[in-house]
Scaffold this active site. Structure first.
Site, PDB file in Angstrom:
ATOM      1  N   HIS A 298     -11.411  -1.196   1.314  1.00 44.37           N
ATOM      2  CA  HIS A 298     -11.604   0.159   0.785  1.00 44.37           C
ATOM      3  C   HIS A 298     -12.458   0.189  -0.474  1.00 44.37           C
ATOM      4  O   HIS A 298     -12.308   1.073  -1.321  1.00 44.37           O
ATOM      5  CB  HIS A 298     -10.239   0.821   0.507  1.00 44.37           C
TER       6      HIS A 298
ATOM      7  N   ASP B 237      -0.024  -0.748  -4.984  1.00 44.60           N
ATOM      8  CA  ASP B 237      -1.286  -0.227  -5.523  1.00 44.60           C
ATOM      9  C   ASP B 237      -1.147   1.149  -6.151  1.00 44.60           C
ATOM     10  O   ASP B 237      -2.056   1.603  -6.865  1.00 44.60           O
ATOM     11  CB  ASP B 237      -2.369  -0.207  -4.437  1.00 44.60           C
ATOM     12  N   ASN B 238      -0.047   1.854  -5.903  1.00 41.56           N
ATOM     13  CA  ASN B 238       0.251   3.143  -6.538  1.00 41.56           C
ATOM     14  C   ASN B 238       1.649   3.541  -6.088  1.00 41.56           C
ATOM     15  O   ASN B 238       2.305   2.813  -5.326  1.00 41.56           O
ATOM     16  CB  ASN B 238      -0.778   4.227  -6.185  1.00 41.56           C
TER      17      ASN B 238
ATOM     18  N   ASP C  22       0.836  -1.196   0.000  1.00 40.77           N
ATOM     19  CA  ASP C  22       0.000   0.000   0.000  1.00 40.77           C
ATOM     20  C   ASP C  22       0.877   1.255   0.000  1.00 40.77           C
ATOM     21  O   ASP C  22       1.535   1.559   0.995  1.00 40.77           O
ATOM     22  CB  ASP C  22      -0.894  -0.022   1.247  1.00 40.77           C
ATOM     23  N   ASP C  23       0.918   1.971  -1.112  1.00 46.71           N
ATOM     24  CA  ASP C  23       1.668   3.231  -1.249  1.00 46.71           C
ATOM     25  C   ASP C  23       3.180   3.034  -1.316  1.00 46.71           C
ATOM     26  O   ASP C  23       3.939   3.906  -0.858  1.00 46.71           O
ATOM     27  CB  ASP C  23       1.357   4.200  -0.100  1.00 46.71           C
TER      28      ASP C  23
ATOM     29  N   LYS D 164       1.998   9.380  -5.759  1.00 46.21           N
ATOM     30  CA  LYS D 164       0.620   8.912  -5.629  1.00 46.21           C
ATOM     31  C   LYS D 164      -0.350  10.062  -5.895  1.00 46.21           C
ATOM     32  O   LYS D 164      -0.135  11.191  -5.484  1.00 46.21           O
ATOM     33  CB  LYS D 164       0.393   8.388  -4.209  1.00 46.21           C
TER      34      LYS D 164
ATOM     35  N   LYS E   7      -6.447  -4.638   3.615  1.00 45.29           N
ATOM     36  CA  LYS E   7      -7.237  -3.465   3.228  1.00 45.29           C
ATOM     37  C   LYS E   7      -8.264  -3.783   2.144  1.00 45.29           C
ATOM     38  O   LYS E   7      -7.929  -4.369   1.116  1.00 45.29           O
ATOM     39  CB  LYS E   7      -6.278  -2.378   2.740  1.00 45.29           C
TER      40      LYS E   7
ATOM     41  N   ARG F  18      -7.640  -1.127  -6.670  1.00 45.56           N
ATOM     42  CA  ARG F  18      -8.187  -2.379  -6.132  1.00 45.56           C
ATOM     43  C   ARG F  18      -9.456  -2.789  -6.869  1.00 45.56           C
ATOM     44  O   ARG F  18      -9.713  -3.982  -7.076  1.00 45.56           O
ATOM     45  CB  ARG F  18      -8.424  -2.231  -4.630  1.00 45.56           C
TER      46      ARG F  18
ATOM     47  N   CYS G 171      -5.417   4.159  -4.319  1.00 45.02           N
ATOM     48  CA  CYS G 171      -5.623   2.796  -3.841  1.00 45.02           C
ATOM     49  C   CYS G 171      -6.954   2.172  -4.241  1.00 45.02           C
ATOM     50  O   CYS G 171      -6.980   1.090  -4.824  1.00 45.02           O
ATOM     51  CB  CYS G 171      -5.457   2.746  -2.325  1.00 45.02           C
TER      52      CYS G 171
ATOM     53  N   HIS H 290       1.572   2.432   3.986  1.00 48.45           N
ATOM     54  CA  HIS H 290       0.658   3.578   4.028  1.00 48.45           C
ATOM     55  C   HIS H 290       0.798   4.308   5.360  1.00 48.45           C
ATOM     56  O   HIS H 290       0.917   3.685   6.409  1.00 48.45           O
ATOM     57  CB  HIS H 290      -0.773   3.075   3.850  1.00 48.45           C
TER      58      HIS H 290
END
Length: 573
Positions: A152, A349-350, A50-51, A406, A150, A92, A88, A243
């Site tokens: 989201h 994810d980014n 994540d990130d 991001k 996660k 996803r 994110c 993240h």
């Protein structure tokens, strides 16, 4: 019932690969319903960071210790031109449906939807109910399905929860982020951060909770408690590291003490040099210029330098600990003799995030009280009740040589690592792959690999709607596959379109010019050279292609500046 995919036999690559391990080894174009079983279908482990920035892993040129991800890369396929959306939830949604994020219900982040987007198709703010998800498709083909981490992608109704979107067992955080410790303090003041277990809300986390450790424990437990030798499993491991808020065990933070004292400009130079030494990028590429909205390291006070260096130490510790946890999972798979017959995918994810605590706090209520509740003193940074972030300086260096971070449809926001380890039976040689790929490709690739029905097309595709494509030709050696691929993208009113190595961008100031610009990624990965005046006809053609894409997927641009399109706040960094 398990089905053979007609599309699976559209190329000799997929036929050869599928025949090497699928339970449908008797299937053929002439006999598509034969069900002769020869060997077990592969397990699938899909791991998402994540990130995390493109070069945050040592196999991609970073200084952070990631030996387990490195081993996956050396044993499998390492892609260097893989793209996701720059945020994110849209990523996803595309990952789990194989469709453009606008088609999947996440045309924008639900937290940043504007009044003119409310109620518009594609802007539901949750994963559309009428789309088949990857776990649902795999369940139809005999797979047990698990998820940790996660989500989201919707939480207002129980039908939106991952437990009701195809997963048999879940331990999931529903929000976009929260404390990684048991206090579960929210990312945004006034916004609750809920966890669920198999669709039921968890009222209180255990005292020893740490997100990465607990997710890893849970996925191992799900697999171990539900082993069925005659049924493969799909494990979606959606880590929330790294993240922000940045949190890590103290011993891991100490491993990186002093590592970043020279600042982000030196850090960027070192990463760029290592990426070139590894051959990740060629030697002529240059880094994106230092933005004037980031403070130069030498202008910071000694106190500021110490504080910012600690932020990056915690960030590195989070990635290091995540890598160790991935190693735990892989060792478990080996212990139950499942590793060799498993597909293991690792991605982010980014790109790395420049978003600060102030940015997130501004989205909520009771801002001052929320900010004052944290202890961000140097000794406590990264530990419970702290809220560090890497901010724009380190985000810029973690994404080097790419432009921005991001939230932006530039290479820094959208180009991320992708490693794919295939089952041993394929006997495919490990390789580094420079062909273009997009996040929507993961679902059709996995369905193709296991011989399942292919992803359903919403209509005959003209290459504009970002429906996923199987990467089997790329993975099996066709270096030309994807070279002329076309892809459009929009978020927060920022736009991009790519055709082969050509790319156009439309970004607001100060992140862009407010006009379309044209770039050739073959020679300019940092997107600094605008070729629109030299190639006006090409620019016009690509703008028309973007407009066709936007119409097809139903883009509704925001009626006001939102999210990452806003200029940075004075004094926010």
């Amino acid at each position: 019932m398990i089905y053979c995919s007609k599309e699976s036999f559209s190329s000799p690559f997929s036929l050869l690969t599928i025949l090497s391990w699928t339970v449908l080894a008797g299937c053929s174009p002439q006999n598509p319903t034969a069900h002769k079983t020869t060997s077990k279908p592969p397990n699938i482990i899909l791991i998402v960071a994540d990130d995390a920035g493109f070069s945050d892993f040592s196999c991609y040129g970073g200084e952070i210790s990631t030996p387990n991800i490195d081993r996956l890369a050396s044993a499998g396929m390492q892609l260097t031109d893989f793209h996701v959306t720059p945020n994110c939830a849209p990523t996803r949604a595309a990952l789990l449906t194989g469709k453009d994020n606008h088609l999947a219900g996440m045309g924008t982040m639900s937290e940043l939807i504007t009044e003119n987007q409310i109620g518009q198709p594609g802007y539901e703010g949750f994963l559309r109910q009428d789309l088949k998800t990857l776990p649902e498709a795999l369940k139809e083909n005999g797979y047990r399905t698990y998820m940790v981490g996660k989500w989201h992608l919707g939480a207002k109704q129980t039908s939106m929860l991952p437990f009701n979107r195809g997963f048999d067992r879940t331990f999931s955080m529903l929000a976009g982020g929260a404390s990684h410790w048991s206090d579960n303090k929210p990312l945004i003041p006034g916004k609750s951060s809920l966890y669920t277990h198999n669709g039921k809300i968890i009222e209180e986390l255990p005292m020893d909770f740490y997100s990465t450790e607990s997710y890893t424990d849970s996925i191992i437990s799900f697999i171990d408690e539900d082993i069925q030798k005659d049924r493969p499993f799909f494990a979606y491991v959606a880590y929330t590291a790294p993240h922000n808020p940045l949190h890590a065990p103290k011993a891991y933070i100490e491993k990186y003490r002093g590592k970043y004292d020279s600042g982000w400009s030196v850090h960027a130079e070192n990463r760029l040099s290592q990426m070139k030494d590894l051959g990740i990028i060629h030697g002529d590429q240059v880094a994106y210029e230092f933005p004037d909205w980031i403070s130069p390291w030498n202008e910071l006070s000694d106190e500021q330098k110490a504080s910012r260096a600690r932020d990056m130490e915690v960030y590195a510790a989070m990635i290091d600990y995540m890598d160790m946890s991935i190693g735990r999972l892989l060792e478990y798979l080996k212990s139950i003799e499942a590793y060799d017959n498993s597909i293991v995918i690792f991605m982010s994810d980014n790109g790395a995030s420049k978003t600060t605590i102030n940015d997130y706090a501004s989205l909520g209520r009771e801002i001052e009280e929320h900010l004052a509740s944290f202890d961000n003193s140097l000794p406590n940074k990264g530990l419970p009740n702290s809220y560090p972030d890497i901010g724009p300086g380190w985000a810029w260096s973690c994404n080097t040589p790419f432009r921005h971070t991001k939230g932006y449809p530039t290479e820094g926001g959208m180009r991320v690592p992708l490693v794919i380890k295939l089952p041993a039976e394929t006997r495919l040689k490990p390789q580094r792959i420079s062909s273009f790929a997009y996040v929507t490709d993961i679902m059709p690739t996995l369905l193709d690999l296991v011989g399942a029905e292919s992803i359903e097309d919403v209509e005959p595709d003209d290459g504009m709607s970002n429906l996923g494509q199987s990467l089997l030709p790329v993975l099996t050696g066709n270096s030309e596959a994807g070279t002329e691929r076309q892809m459009g993208f929009e978020l927060y009113g920022m736009r991009t379109f790519r055709s082969g190595m050509w790319k156009i961008n439309m970004l607001p100031t100060p992140y862009g010019t407010g006009e379309w610009t044209l770039h050739n990624l073959q020679s300019d990965l940092s997107e600094q050279i605008d070729l629109s005046e030299k190639e006006p006809e090409k620019l016009k053609r690509m703008i028309k292609k973007y407009e066709a894409y936007a119409e097809k997927v139903g883009v509704v641009e925001p009626d006001r500046p939102v999210g990452y399109s806003k200029p940075p706040k004075e004094g926010a960094y």
